[in-house]
Design a protein around this motif. Structure first.
Motif, PDB file in Angstrom:
ATOM      1  N   UNK A 121       0.842  -1.199   0.000  1.00  0.00           N
ATOM      2  CA  UNK A 121       0.000   0.000   0.000  1.00  0.00           C
ATOM      3  C   UNK A 121       0.879   1.252   0.000  1.00  0.00           C
ATOM      4  N   UNK A 122       0.444   2.255  -0.742  1.00  0.00           N
ATOM      5  CA  UNK A 122       1.096   3.564  -0.751  1.00  0.00           C
ATOM      6  C   UNK A 122       0.044   4.625  -0.432  1.00  0.00           C
ATOM      7  N   UNK A 123       0.311   5.429   0.581  1.00  0.00           N
ATOM      8  CA  UNK A 123      -0.620   6.466   1.026  1.00  0.00           C
ATOM      9  C   UNK A 123      -0.112   7.828   0.556  1.00  0.00           C
ATOM     10  N   UNK A 124      -1.024   8.630   0.000  1.00  0.00           N
ATOM     11  CA  UNK A 124      -0.604   9.910  -0.572  1.00  0.00           C
ATOM     12  C   UNK A 124      -1.817  10.834  -0.691  1.00  0.00           C
ATOM     13  N   UNK A 125      -1.549  12.094  -1.020  1.00  0.00           N
ATOM     14  CA  UNK A 125      -2.584  13.079  -1.345  1.00  0.00           C
ATOM     15  C   UNK A 125      -2.494  13.411  -2.827  1.00  0.00           C
ATOM     16  N   UNK A 126      -3.618  13.744  -3.420  1.00  0.00           N
ATOM     17  CA  UNK A 126      -3.640  14.173  -4.812  1.00  0.00           C
ATOM     18  C   UNK A 126      -4.871  15.042  -5.058  1.00  0.00           C
ATOM     19  N   UNK A 127      -4.898  15.665  -6.234  1.00  0.00           N
ATOM     20  CA  UNK A 127      -6.036  16.483  -6.640  1.00  0.00           C
ATOM     21  C   UNK A 127      -7.096  15.567  -7.241  1.00  0.00           C
ATOM     22  N   UNK A 128      -8.297  15.640  -6.687  1.00  0.00           N
ATOM     23  CA  UNK A 128      -9.393  14.785  -7.157  1.00  0.00           C
ATOM     24  C   UNK A 128     -10.018  15.396  -8.411  1.00  0.00           C
ATOM     25  N   UNK A 129     -10.005  14.640  -9.493  1.00  0.00           N
ATOM     26  CA  UNK A 129     -10.598  15.089 -10.759  1.00  0.00           C
ATOM     27  C   UNK A 129     -11.983  14.494 -11.006  1.00  0.00           C
ATOM     28  N   UNK A 130     -12.397  13.556 -10.186  1.00  0.00           N
ATOM     29  CA  UNK A 130     -13.680  12.901 -10.454  1.00  0.00           C
ATOM     30  C   UNK A 130     -14.873  13.735 -10.019  1.00  0.00           C
ATOM     31  N   UNK A 131     -14.626  14.835  -9.262  1.00  0.00           N
ATOM     32  CA  UNK A 131     -15.757  15.624  -8.786  1.00  0.00           C
ATOM     33  C   UNK A 131     -16.209  16.693  -9.778  1.00  0.00           C
ATOM     34  N   UNK A 132     -15.382  17.011 -10.753  1.00  0.00           N
ATOM     35  CA  UNK A 132     -15.720  17.991 -11.788  1.00  0.00           C
ATOM     36  C   UNK A 132     -16.105  19.343 -11.202  1.00  0.00           C
ATOM     37  N   UNK A 133     -15.272  19.826 -10.286  1.00  0.00           N
ATOM     38  CA  UNK A 133     -15.491  21.135  -9.670  1.00  0.00           C
ATOM     39  C   UNK A 133     -14.409  22.083 -10.167  1.00  0.00           C
ATOM     40  N   UNK A 134     -14.712  23.381 -10.071  1.00  0.00           N
ATOM     41  CA  UNK A 134     -13.781  24.376 -10.587  1.00  0.00           C
ATOM     42  C   UNK A 134     -12.537  24.476  -9.702  1.00  0.00           C
ATOM     43  N   UNK A 135     -12.731  24.482  -8.389  1.00  0.00           N
ATOM     44  CA  UNK A 135     -11.604  24.612  -7.473  1.00  0.00           C
ATOM     45  C   UNK A 135     -10.986  23.248  -7.210  1.00  0.00           C
ATOM     46  N   UNK A 136      -9.641  23.197  -7.179  1.00  0.00           N
ATOM     47  CA  UNK A 136      -8.949  21.947  -6.936  1.00  0.00           C
ATOM     48  C   UNK A 136      -9.228  21.461  -5.515  1.00  0.00           C
ATOM     49  N   UNK A 137      -9.587  20.213  -5.418  1.00  0.00           N
ATOM     50  CA  UNK A 137      -9.883  19.619  -4.121  1.00  0.00           C
ATOM     51  C   UNK A 137      -8.895  18.500  -3.852  1.00  0.00           C
ATOM     52  N   UNK A 138      -8.162  18.624  -2.747  1.00  0.00           N
ATOM     53  CA  UNK A 138      -7.168  17.625  -2.368  1.00  0.00           C
ATOM     54  C   UNK A 138      -7.838  16.548  -1.508  1.00  0.00           C
ATOM     55  N   UNK A 139      -7.525  15.304  -1.804  1.00  0.00           N
ATOM     56  CA  UNK A 139      -8.084  14.183  -1.066  1.00  0.00           C
ATOM     57  C   UNK A 139      -6.961  13.217  -0.721  1.00  0.00           C
ATOM     58  N   UNK A 140      -7.228  12.377   0.282  1.00  0.00           N
ATOM     59  CA  UNK A 140      -6.277  11.348   0.696  1.00  0.00           C
ATOM     60  C   UNK A 140      -6.575  10.053  -0.064  1.00  0.00           C
ATOM     61  N   UNK A 141      -5.542   9.440  -0.596  1.00  0.00           N
ATOM     62  CA  UNK A 141      -5.681   8.201  -1.357  1.00  0.00           C
ATOM     63  C   UNK A 141      -4.775   7.125  -0.774  1.00  0.00           C
ATOM     64  N   UNK A 142      -5.115   5.891  -1.126  1.00  0.00           N
ATOM     65  CA  UNK A 142      -4.242   4.759  -0.884  1.00  0.00           C
ATOM     66  C   UNK A 142      -4.213   3.938  -2.168  1.00  0.00           C
ATOM     67  N   UNK A 143      -3.000   3.696  -2.678  1.00  0.00           N
ATOM     68  CA  UNK A 143      -2.812   2.878  -3.875  1.00  0.00           C
ATOM     69  C   UNK A 143      -2.288   1.507  -3.466  1.00  0.00           C
ATOM     70  N   UNK A 144      -2.603   0.501  -4.281  1.00  0.00           N
ATOM     71  CA  UNK A 144      -2.184  -0.863  -3.987  1.00  0.00           C
ATOM     72  C   UNK A 144      -1.613  -1.508  -5.224  1.00  0.00           C
TER      73      UNK A 144
END
Length: 632
Positions: A121-144
């Protein structure tokens, strides 16, 4: 600092060698180190093993002699890379596909190993593009990724075919991951693996220091990666959920998959759901501190139950020790570890040494995980609610549980001796548990004159208690006579109404303990009321206590009569001085004006005087003899 060499990765590669990688003045270099002699074997430069800049966070771990890293792989710090190095069994090293949508401005935080399923597992933050909002929204992710992934055959060659990611959700608006800690626990309910991930979150929009702590189960992560998933449309750049779960997204062993299946894998790597926290909410929310690091210790209490202790490090270098009980979180200790401005890099626990290591650019600081000896009474020891500490009835002191267990094993005592260690972690009757152990402090005499200010000091024996002053003669300490400060001290004027015995008491959960006791007695009468008495000092400071320890009592005696006489004398002197200065200035001013008028008398003024002055004719009068001889 810009041209320094900062170690970004340091891992035990195997039993004989360490692996180290440093920034090397923005040109990363790595090497193998012999575990015994620290002899260095340099390696050829390879991109993606450690970051270029010390300001860029990265993460790495070693599994079965293979190195898994998540770093920024370029000088500018805009290309995130998850890769495997030093692959064994003839397998090639792999990394993620160079698609920009795979990791959107990723900021890596940590990593963990799922040894049972051979996944990382890799834990990180990134900009969420799935919300389709004008302002960049940072979310916490975990990749596997799968530990044994070797990539595809026709496409995704030497690229991850098992890379998927999901969202960690704590509590809105706390969505930015700051740090994470994996705590393995004994199996529960028949599970083969029971691991909790403790994570610290902050908000990207908050202007004040605040943060939240959430816990996630390993089983919850596995469930989220089971699907369903979202599909990315390359033409519309939109994410759309797939109608049903798929059997191969995020799975291992896709090296022989078809071309069409791998094409689908390239566009489907984000789950449609998220990972919910334990108890469906945060364990702790702080509105006054922004935590940057977290470490967790599992402790077995005297009754055999297991509790978790959180060690939270703030951005200002303060370490909080938090006890998680069924009654809620409780900060049981606060320690200032670093100076302001120092940059924190890591927080680690050593159970064998019993210390917490705080790493920063200024060095490494070791902090004991428990300081039981500071609780000097049974009540203070039990009300500290520290699962590492307990009251020893045999030794009449607050001691570490693990040290007492080792001590009893060394003495080969019979079973049941451990019951002598007393704890009340979930509440209880402290007075009954202590059986009156500890006693009251001795009464200290404080001598004060009439109308002198007396200040009695009292300090909190433990953080969560409240202080209260009582008097044997005065039931209610009236505000018009007494001032109780925020530091716990009591201030009043010594007179016939306030000469009494005072007790400072600490209270919590119905338990009361006397912290300090004073008896204020009157001194000898003033000199004006006792003819022939010698002069007394106007200022007197009395310290009660030994010189080897900090004074516990400090009484300030101030004679207002002496001070008023001194003020009157100083005021009279100042007035006389000012009058003298004024008189001297006036005399000098008059002398200067006279001199100025004399020097300005000109010839024109003289002519003007001759014209304007009246004419006076002087005639000489005959002498007296002449006047007598002249006929009339």
């Amino acid at each position: 600092m810009e041209c320094g060499n900062f170690v970004g990765v340091l891992q035990h590669l195997n039993a004989s060698h360490l692996y180290a990688c440093g920034s090397f003045a923005f040109h990363p270099r790595d090497a193998f180190l012999d575990a015994d002699t620290l002899a260095m074997t340099r390696l050829p430069a390879v991109r993606g093993r450690c970051p270029f800049s010390p300001w860029q966070r990265s993460t790495a771990l070693v599994a079965d002699g293979e190195l898994f890293t998540a770093v920024m792989a370029d000088f500018k710090g805009v290309t995130p890379l998850i890769a495997r190095h030093f692959s064994k069994g003839g397998r090639p090293d792999v990394s993620q596909e160079s698609s920009p949508i795979l990791l959107e401005e990723a900021d890596f935080v940590g990593s963990a190993l799922d040894a049972a399923e051979r996944k990382v597992f890799f834990f990180f933050n990134e900009v969420a593009k799935e919300f389709n909002v004008h302002e960049e929204q940072h979310v916490a992710r975990v990749a596997r990724v799968c530990q044994d992934d070797v990539g595809g055959v026709q496409i995704l060659q030497k690229k991850w075919t098992s890379l998927v990611k999901t969202t960690l959700r704590c509590l809105p608006p706390f969505a930015v991951l700051r740090d994470i800690f994996a705590l393995p626990l004994p199996p529960e309910d028949g599970e083969t693996t029971h691991t909790l991930f403790y994570a610290v979150f902050s908000s990207q929009w908050s202007l004040r220091p605040e943060s939240a702590v959430c816990a996630f189960r390993l089983a919850s992560l596995r469930e989220a990666f089971a699907g369903p998933y979202r599909h990315f449309d390359a033409h519309t750049h939109l994410w759309s959920p797939l109608p049903a779960k798929s059997s191969y997204f995020g799975q291992c062993g896709l090296e022989g998959a078809s071309h069409s299946k791998l094409e689908e894998v390239k566009r489907t790597f984000l789950t449609d759901g998220h990972v919910a926290p334990e108890q469906n909410g945060p364990l702790l929310v702080s509105t006054h501190h922004r935590y940057s690091r977290v470490a967790v210790m599992s402790v077995r209490a005297a009754d055999g139950r297991r509790y978790q202790l959180l060690f939270l490090l703030t951005e200002t270098g303060i370490l909080h020790k938090v006890f998680l009980s069924s009654r809620g979180p409780r900060v049981i200790e606060e320690i200032a570890v670093l100076e302001r401005g120092d940059h924190v890099t890591a927080l680690a626990l050593s159970a064998s040494k019993g210390v917490a290591f705080v790493a920063s650019w200024g060095g490494v600081t070791a902090v004991p995980v428990a300081q039981c000896s500071t609780h000097r009474s049974c009540g203070r020891c039990l009300l500290a609610r520290d699962p590492l500490c307990g009251w020893s009835r045999s030794r009449k002191m607050c001691a570490r549980l693990d040290q007492e267990r080792e001590r009893e094993k060394a003495k080969d005592q019979e079973p049941g001796q451990e019951e002598r260690m007393v704890q009340l972690l979930e509440g209880g009757d402290v007075a009954k548990a202590c059986h009156g152990e500890g006693g009251n402090p001795p009464v200290k005499n404080v001598v004060a004159g009439v109308n002198e200010v007396v200040r009695l000091w009292c300090y909190k024996p433990w953080e969560s208690c409240t202080l209260k002053w009582t008097s044997s003669r005065i039931r209610d300490l009236l505000p018009r006579l007494f001032i109780q400060s925020g530091d716990g001290s009591l201030t009043f004027l010594a007179n016939a109404d306030t000469l009494d015995e005072y007790h400072c008491q600490a209270e919590e959960d119905g338990y009361t303990e006397t912290v300090a006791s004073y008896k204020v007695i009157a001194s000898a009468r003033p000199r004006s009321m006792r003819p022939g008495a010698g002069a007394e000092n106007d200022w007197t400071t009395i310290g009660v206590g030994s010189t080897s320890s900090p004074p516990q009592v400090l009484c300030e005696r101030r004679s207002y009569e002496g001070r008023l006489a001194g003020v009157a004398l100083v005021l009279t002197t100042c007035i006389c001085f000012l009058v003298s200065v004024a008189i001297l200035a006036c005399v000098r001013r008059k002398s200067a004006n006279c001199h100025e008028g004399t020097s300005s008398y000109t010839q024109d003024d003289k002519k003007h005087d001759k014209v304007s002055e009246p004419r006076v004719e002087l005639r000489q009068l005959p002498d007296k003899q002449h006047l007598t001889n002249t006929p009339s």
